[in-house]
Design a protein around this motif. Structure first.
Motif, short mmCIF file in Angstrom:
data_model
loop_
_atom_site.label_atom_id
_atom_site.label_comp_id
_atom_site.label_asym_id
_atom_site.label_seq_id
_atom_site.Cartn_x
_atom_site.Cartn_y
_atom_site.Cartn_z
N ALA A 203 0.82 -1.21 0.00
CA ALA A 203 0.00 0.00 0.00
C ALA A 203 0.86 1.26 0.00
CB ALA A 203 -0.92 0.00 1.22
N VAL A 204 2.13 1.12 0.27
CA VAL A 204 2.98 2.30 0.43
C VAL A 204 4.16 2.35 -0.53
CG1 VAL A 204 4.50 3.52 2.06
CG2 VAL A 204 2.36 2.54 2.89
N ILE A 205 4.79 1.21 -0.80
CA ILE A 205 6.11 1.24 -1.45
C ILE A 205 6.06 1.43 -2.97
CG2 ILE A 205 7.24 -0.12 0.33
CD1 ILE A 205 6.99 -2.55 -1.60
N ASP A 206 7.20 1.95 -3.50
CA ASP A 206 7.37 2.10 -4.95
C ASP A 206 8.11 0.90 -5.53
OD1 ASP A 206 6.57 4.90 -4.92
OD2 ASP A 206 8.46 5.21 -3.85
N ARG A 207 8.98 0.31 -4.70
CA ARG A 207 9.88 -0.72 -5.20
C ARG A 207 10.12 -1.70 -4.07
NH1 ARG A 207 15.52 -0.44 -6.13
NH2 ARG A 207 15.51 1.50 -4.95
N LEU A 208 10.44 -2.95 -4.44
CA LEU A 208 10.59 -4.00 -3.43
C LEU A 208 11.90 -4.75 -3.66
CD1 LEU A 208 9.27 -5.81 -1.17
CD2 LEU A 208 8.20 -7.10 -3.02
N ILE A 209 12.62 -5.03 -2.56
CA ILE A 209 13.74 -5.97 -2.68
C ILE A 209 13.47 -7.16 -1.75
CG2 ILE A 209 15.46 -4.26 -3.35
CD1 ILE A 209 16.65 -4.37 -0.59
N VAL A 210 14.00 -8.30 -2.13
CA VAL A 210 13.83 -9.50 -1.31
C VAL A 210 15.21 -10.02 -0.95
CG1 VAL A 210 12.84 -11.82 -1.19
CG2 VAL A 210 11.69 -10.04 -2.52
N ILE A 211 15.38 -10.34 0.34
CA ILE A 211 16.68 -10.79 0.86
C ILE A 211 16.53 -12.21 1.39
CG2 ILE A 211 18.35 -10.39 2.73
CD1 ILE A 211 17.87 -7.43 2.35
N ASP A 212 17.52 -13.05 1.09
CA ASP A 212 17.56 -14.39 1.67
C ASP A 212 19.03 -14.73 1.93
OD1 ASP A 212 16.48 -16.73 2.61
OD2 ASP A 212 16.57 -17.75 0.67
N PHE A 213 19.32 -15.26 3.10
CA PHE A 213 20.70 -15.55 3.49
C PHE A 213 21.63 -14.36 3.24
CE2 PHE A 213 18.96 -19.85 2.67
CZ PHE A 213 19.14 -20.39 3.95
#
Ligand SMILES: Nc1ncnc2c1ncn2[C@@H]1O[C@H](COP(=O)(O)OP(=O)(O)OP(=O)(O)O)[C@@H](O)[C@H]1O
Length: 242
Positions: A203-213
């Motif tokens: 509802a808020v963000i422009d862009r997303l990153i995903v982190i794993d390990f």
């Protein structure tokens, strides 16, 4: 445009556990960036690296045109990086106003009438003004989350780091908090938001990153990233075929 915040090849490990694996990403001025990732992926550690409460093993962090990799935490806060904590950490024996005042004076370096005005403005904007003279230890969960946000805002940040601020709230409370965060964003503050409550994030963000390990595994338009194979496999635990 020069990013307001930039991580370039940031590396951090605790023994065999790598919490940041050559992590590189940037935040544009005025942007709202979301961060997703499973428990233990290294998200909070990344905030600790940006705020300077832990030191990088390698790589560079830049903020507002300066390299801040070796700056102590207090200098980074004074320069305009503020955060909320996943587990709210108010001074419970102090009032909300006093909590805000500590942030305005210690975080932003304000004093006197200016510090007072900032505290009153922020407590109003975060919906806490009626409780300004109540002890922080007496607050509900939503109010404690709001106080986390208020304390970060009293430090007058250019970049606001939010760590799972929507967790544990009811739907109604969550929507109220989303509105407040949108209002903060509209004032020009750049935001990085770690959150497991995906609908709040979207509802808020422009862009997303995903982190794993400790590794950035996906980045881009939020809905496209959510539907990507890597995220379905690694974040949601859904096996992707073909
Ligand atoms: N000071 C430390 N010493 C040793 N290991 C640590 C330290 N801080 C964090 N870790 C470990 O690093 C890993 C990443 O932790 P971190 O809190 O950054 O994850 P996270 O993605 O924020 O998780 P969550 O979603 O559960 O909050 C975890 O395995 C954690 O136990």
């Amino acid at each position: 445009m020069t990013p307001i915040l930039e991580l370039d090849g940031v590396q951090k490990a605790y023994g065999a556990i790598t919490v940041a694996d050559r992590q590189s990403w940037s935040l544009a001025d005025g942007e709202a960036l979301g961060v997703l990732g499973p428990n233990g992926a290294g998200k909070t550690s990344m905030f600790n690296l940006v705020t300077g409460t832990i030191k990088v093993d390698g790589g560079t962090i830049r903020f507002d045109g300066q390299t801040i990799t070796d700056w102590p935490a207090a200098r980074r806060c004074r320069a305009g990086i503020a955060r909320s904590f996943q587990v709210p950490q108010p001074f419970s024996g102090m009032t909300l106003f006093e909590n805000a005042y500590v942030a305005a004076t210690q975080g932003a370096g304000l004093s006197g009438q200016e510090a007072n005005s900032v505290c009153l403005d922020v407590l109003t904007r975060t919906g806490l003004i009626r409780k300004a003279n109540h002890l922080a230890g007496s607050l509900t969960l939503l109010e404690r989350k709001r106080l986390e946000l208020a304390r970060a805002l009293c430090a007058k940040p250019k970049v606001l780091l939010l760590d799972e601020i929507a967790g544990g709230l009811t739907e109604k409370e969550c929507h109220a908090l989303i509105d407040t965060i949108r209002e903060v964003r509209a004032t020009g503050v750049s935001i990085v938001w770690i959150e497991h409550v995906v609908h709040a994030l979207l509802a808020v963000i422009d862009r997303l990153i995903v982190i794993d390990f400790g590794r950035k595994i996906a980045e881009g338009d939020p809905r496209t990233v959510m539907e990507s194979r890597e995220v379905r496999e690694i974040y949601l635990g859904i096996a992707a075929h073909g």
